[in-house]
Design a protein around this motif. Structure first.
Motif, PDB file in Angstrom:
ATOM      1  N   ARG A 259       4.623  -0.807 -14.219  1.00  0.00           N
ATOM      2  CA  ARG A 259       3.525  -1.712 -13.854  1.00  0.00           C
ATOM      3  C   ARG A 259       2.460  -1.810 -14.938  1.00  0.00           C
ATOM      4  O   ARG A 259       1.681  -2.748 -14.973  1.00  0.00           O
TER       5      ARG A 259
ATOM      6  N   ASP B 128       4.180 -11.842 -12.971  1.00  0.00           N
ATOM      7  CA  ASP B 128       2.744 -11.923 -12.730  1.00  0.00           C
ATOM      8  C   ASP B 128       2.063 -10.928 -13.689  1.00  0.00           C
ATOM      9  O   ASP B 128       1.700  -9.822 -13.315  1.00  0.00           O
TER      10      ASP B 128
ATOM     11  N   HIS C  47      -0.741  -9.742 -16.718  1.00  0.00           N
ATOM     12  CA  HIS C  47      -2.130  -9.952 -17.131  1.00  0.00           C
ATOM     13  C   HIS C  47      -2.477  -9.091 -18.332  1.00  0.00           C
ATOM     14  O   HIS C  47      -2.199  -7.891 -18.330  1.00  0.00           O
TER      15      HIS C  47
ATOM     16  N   LYS D 161      -4.888   1.198 -11.064  1.00  0.00           N
ATOM     17  CA  LYS D 161      -3.803   1.460 -10.120  1.00  0.00           C
ATOM     18  C   LYS D 161      -3.756   0.415  -9.004  1.00  0.00           C
ATOM     19  O   LYS D 161      -2.704   0.109  -8.472  1.00  0.00           O
ATOM     20  N   HIS D 162      -4.922  -0.084  -8.660  1.00  0.00           N
ATOM     21  CA  HIS D 162      -4.986  -0.984  -7.506  1.00  0.00           C
ATOM     22  C   HIS D 162      -4.802  -2.443  -7.890  1.00  0.00           C
ATOM     23  O   HIS D 162      -4.841  -3.313  -7.044  1.00  0.00           O
ATOM     24  N   ARG D 163      -4.599  -2.689  -9.178  1.00  0.00           N
ATOM     25  CA  ARG D 163      -4.438  -4.080  -9.577  1.00  0.00           C
ATOM     26  C   ARG D 163      -2.997  -4.514  -9.385  1.00  0.00           C
ATOM     27  O   ARG D 163      -2.072  -3.735  -9.531  1.00  0.00           O
ATOM     28  N   SER D 164      -2.833  -5.801  -9.073  1.00  0.00           N
ATOM     29  CA  SER D 164      -1.457  -6.258  -8.822  1.00  0.00           C
ATOM     30  C   SER D 164      -0.840  -6.794 -10.110  1.00  0.00           C
ATOM     31  O   SER D 164      -1.542  -7.069 -11.092  1.00  0.00           O
ATOM     32  N   GLY D 165       0.464  -6.960 -10.077  1.00  0.00           N
ATOM     33  CA  GLY D 165       1.196  -7.510 -11.211  1.00  0.00           C
ATOM     34  C   GLY D 165       1.413  -6.489 -12.313  1.00  0.00           C
ATOM     35  O   GLY D 165       1.178  -5.287 -12.142  1.00  0.00           O
TER      36      GLY D 165
END
Ligand code: ASP
Length: 455
Positions: free
Chosen positions: A31, A138, A140, A172-176
């Protein structure tokens, strides 16, 4: 969750970018991605970081910068074209950004150098995020500032500040998939500051520790870490597992697979590291862990490096003179010299250091100071020294490890200039003349690793 760092050769071309994308897509746990600047595409190629250093030097000298800017940007254009990305606005922006940095820092050479060096990874991370989005992920780009990588304000030699961890945890809490450039952070007063060369490994390790990753994967261009430099021994044994302490000793003393400062964050957080090959991701790689089974193989590896010298001093009744060692080392400290080892006897003390620190006037001054301030009987400097480290956590409990080394040297007719063993439980150091270092390493490899035991 895995944090995966891709080194320069893994992100050097469009073809390599595709491999990286495949690796990310094949495991949803990957991730967070940390990337280097584009490295060498072939042996005689130049790394983008080196091109950027040339650009900075040209700017500092007041030379024409445009050809250098073009050469750097060409590398990114080639990657974008090879990936069929329409990225001309992005590469134009990169160009404008380089020019702006040169304008801003024209009068501060260190900052200029750091800002330009850091742009190598920064632009590559932007391009990687763009490509990953282009193929449907997705993804970033996250700048080290946004990620929270705070460092000391020493250009080219940054060290992470512990307060980085608080903010990093939030990633850690971010998506993609997050793509972070390696090699630099921000000082508390907001300046870009780079780590030492090869420092993207450090970024990866900091991020892995910050988010509490399950694994830190370090993708490079070899299937595994070898127990000895493959340019010295053909086809050496591959290591399945190695401990943090062993890796630290080996990478310090000549193994270039992993930056020696990079292990600290993951070591402290007890996060296993897996060194893998971008060009052959199915190979299991080498695991760097807290503990391994030492029974079969007390020695993990052999590393060597050249370019050392030894300052040898002797003084009758040295052992009775309180403070002698401190005074000697203080002279070196005063002269800004760092040393590696200090083997000593009752009336002798040697200080081993990297010889390039004694260039110019320095050697003469140090010899004079030691002579006059310490009243020694003799001082001489021996150049052309190579150090060999035999590294293994199992050595502490295994009998005969040193005997094997000395027998191997004797059989190969190699004179040992120096031995240092005991202060580290993990390693044994031998000093030999530079001319015979490869021969010495081969002899040790045969003694410890070849199937045929030494008769
Ligand atoms: N690009 C930087 C260097 O060449 C950092 C790295 O690749 O780790 O040193």
């Amino acid at each position: 969750m895995k944090v995966a760092k891709f080194g320069g050769s893994s992100v050097a071309s469009a073809e390599q970018f595709r491999k990286v994308a495949y690796i990310i897509q094949s495991d949803v746990e990957r991730r967070i991605i940390v990337v280097s600047a584009p490295g060498k595409r072939y042996k005689t190629d130049t790394k983008v970081t080196d091109l950027l250093i040339q650009l900075a030097e040209a700017a500092i000298q007041g030379e024409l910068i445009e050809p250098f800017v073009e050469t750097v940007i060409r590398r990114y254009i080639d990657i974008a074209d090879g990936l069929e990305l329409s990225a001309s606005d992005v590469t134009e922006q990169m160009k404008a950004d380089l020019r702006k940095k040169i304008d801003t820092y024209r009068h501060d050479q260190d900052r200029l150098m750091d800002a330009l060096k850091a742009s190598g990874e920064d632009n590559n991370a932007k391009l990687m995020a763009l490509y990953l989005r282009h193929i449907g992920l997705d993804a970033h780009y996250v700048s080290p500032k946004e990620a929270g990588i705070l460092v000391t304000d020493e250009p080219g030699n940054a060290q992470m500040l512990p307060e980085s961890y608080e903010k990093l945890r939030e990633l850690k809490h971010r998506s993609g998939v997050l793509v972070i450039p390696g090699f630099f952070g921000y000082s508390l007063n907001g300046h870009i500051v780079t780590f030492p060369r090869g420092g993207s490994d450090i970024t990866g390790s900091i991020v892995a520790a910050g988010v509490g990753a399950d694994v830190y994967e370090n993708f490079t261009d070899v299937d595994s870490i070898y127990c000895v430099n493959p340019s010295i021994v053909d086809n050496p044994r591959q290591l399945k597992e190695i401990t943090y302490r062993e890796m630290r000793e080996l990478s310090y003393s000549g193994f270039s697979v992993f930056h020696d400062e990079a292990l600290e964050p993951v070591y402290k957080a007890r996060i296993p590291v897996c060194v893998k090959n971008t060009n052959n991701p199915e190979a299991p790689g080498t695991w760097i862990v807290a503990q391994r089974d030492y029974r079969d193989q007390p020695v993990a590896g052999i590393a060597s490096d050249t370019g050392f010298c030894s300052i040898n001093v002797s003084k009758y009744l040295m052992n009775r003179e309180i403070g002698f060692g401190r005074k000697l080392l203080h002279i070196l400290e005063d002269e800004g010299i760092s040393y590696e080892h200090t083997p000593s006897g009752i009336d002798n003390m040697s200080v081993i250091l990297r010889a390039n620190q004694l260039e110019g006037e320095k050697e003469r001054r140090i010899v004079d100071r030691i002579q006059t301030e310490l009243q020694v009987d003799d001082i001489h400097i021996e150049y052309g020294l190579a150090l060999i480290m035999v590294v293994g956590e199992g050595m502490e409990r295994a009998v005969g490890v040193a005997a094997k080394a000395t027998a191997a040297f004797a059989k190969a007719n190699i004179n040992i200039e120096m031995i240092n063993q005991g202060s580290s439980e993990v390693s044994m150091m031998f000093g030999v003349k530079e001319e015979v270092v490869d021969q010495a390493v081969k002899a040790l490899y045969d003694a410890y690793f070849s199937k045929q035991p030494l008769s």
